[in-house]
Design an enzyme around this catalytic site. Structure first.
Site, PDB file in Angstrom:
ATOM      1  N   ASP A 189      -9.639   2.694   2.112  1.00 41.06           N
ATOM      2  CA  ASP A 189      -9.672   1.938   3.370  1.00 41.06           C
ATOM      3  C   ASP A 189     -10.279   2.737   4.516  1.00 41.06           C
ATOM      4  O   ASP A 189     -11.150   2.263   5.239  1.00 41.06           O
ATOM      5  CB  ASP A 189      -8.246   1.527   3.789  1.00 41.06           C
ATOM      6  CG  ASP A 189      -7.762   0.274   3.083  1.00 41.06           C
ATOM      7  OD1 ASP A 189      -8.601  -0.568   2.708  1.00 41.06           O
ATOM      8  OD2 ASP A 189      -6.543   0.139   2.917  1.00 41.06           O
ATOM      9  N   LYS A 248       0.796  -1.225   0.000  1.00 41.78           N
ATOM     10  CA  LYS A 248       0.000   0.000   0.000  1.00 41.78           C
ATOM     11  C   LYS A 248       0.835   1.285   0.000  1.00 41.78           C
ATOM     12  O   LYS A 248       0.408   2.297  -0.550  1.00 41.78           O
ATOM     13  CB  LYS A 248      -0.970  -0.012   1.184  1.00 41.78           C
ATOM     14  CG  LYS A 248      -2.024  -1.095   1.051  1.00 41.78           C
ATOM     15  CD  LYS A 248      -3.061  -1.028   2.148  1.00 41.78           C
ATOM     16  CE  LYS A 248      -4.080  -2.141   1.964  1.00 41.78           C
ATOM     17  NZ  LYS A 248      -5.208  -2.035   2.903  1.00 41.78           N
TER      18      LYS A 248
END
Length: 277
Positions: free
Chosen positions: A103, A66
């Site tokens: 997220d 990420k």
């Protein structure tokens, strides 16, 4: 030409993203495909080049890429840039790659869907300081959660997030365990508990206050060891499934401009994962 999407990570076999996005494509009569790709850290640069060359319209990014993927992208959404983490990549009409982070917002939507917003001013403990943790910390701050403490094995990593947010404090996992009674909301944000892992616990929950809200971002299995231990202590449980579905729905909207049905997907995946939220 048929569009295709992917999810890249290491490990990847636990991911339900292909199931979820394929079901949404079918529901919404969209001619597209979505595939899981196992990509190790050493092969990340090669994988990004291959995805672009082979015409992927976009992809999701999971552990451990990420943050590492950012140098390979052309542009970042403002929130992703602030978070320093990307979980969704969009191939633009110009052929460039733009990174987003869904997220954090996905987690906040899931948490508030499960327990409401009455806990916004209460002390919150975030456990972990990786890419997902950064996304959640910044999104919670953006949504008005200011009483935040971040605990991590390496305190300096937690402190870096706190310094960037300008609020909160950083502590060790040992101190977090000792001070558990001080917190009304706990969010387990590490990969501990993944079905493909060793079912590790970051620390004991013996000091947890009965009635505390405990969330885990891991969704497979639904009831991680952390959530099982919290439930045994009388906590209110929030599994990672809601966050997973909501972050996926936001990514879907970035790719295709339409927001899919999250409620039916949560029910469907609950059945597959063998449990109730």
């Amino acid at each position: 030409m048929k569009k295709w999407f992917a999810v890249i990570g290491d490990p990847i076999e636990h991911s339900k993203s292909p199931t979820m996005h394929t079901a949404w494509f079918e529901e919404m009569a969209i001619d597209a495909a979505y595939i899981p790709l196992h990509v190790s850290a050493d092969n990340l640069a090669t994988a990004v080049t291959a995805l672009k060359t082979l015409g992927a319209s976009g992809w999701n990014v999971t552990i451990p890429h990420k943050t590492a993927i950012i140098p390979f992208l052309d542009e970042l959404d403002e929130l992703a840039e602030k978070m320093g983490a990307v979980n969704t990549v969009v191939r633009t009409a110009m052929g460039t790659l733009k990174g987003y982070n869904t997220d954090g917002v996905g987690f906040v939507r899931s948490l508030e869907e499960a327990v409401g917003t009455a806990h916004k001013d209460k002390p919150i403990l975030l456990i972990g300081a990786g890419g997902a943790a950064r996304g959640i910390a910044f999104a919670m701050q953006q949504q008005g959660y200011m009483n935040i403490t971040i605990a991590n094995r390496t305190v300096a990593n937690a402190q870096a997030i706190v310094d960037e947010m300008g609020v909160g404090c950083a502590i060790s996992l040992t101190e977090a365990e000792e001070r558990l009674a001080d917190f009304a909301v706990l969010v387990q944000m590490t990969s501990a508990g993944l079905a493909t892992g060793s079912f590790a616990m970051p620390f004991s929950l013996e000091r947890l206050t009965k009635g505390a809200i405990v969330a885990d971002i891991v969704y497979n299995p639904l009831m991680t060891p952390f959530l099982q231990a919290a439930k045994a202590q009388g906590a209110t449980i929030v599994t990672g499934l809601g966050m997973f579905v909501h972050q996926g729905a936001i990514a879907f909207e970035h790719w295709l401009g339409r927001y899919p049905n999250t409620n039916s997907m949560i029910v469907q995946l609950q059945a597959q994962l063998g449990g109730q939220e």
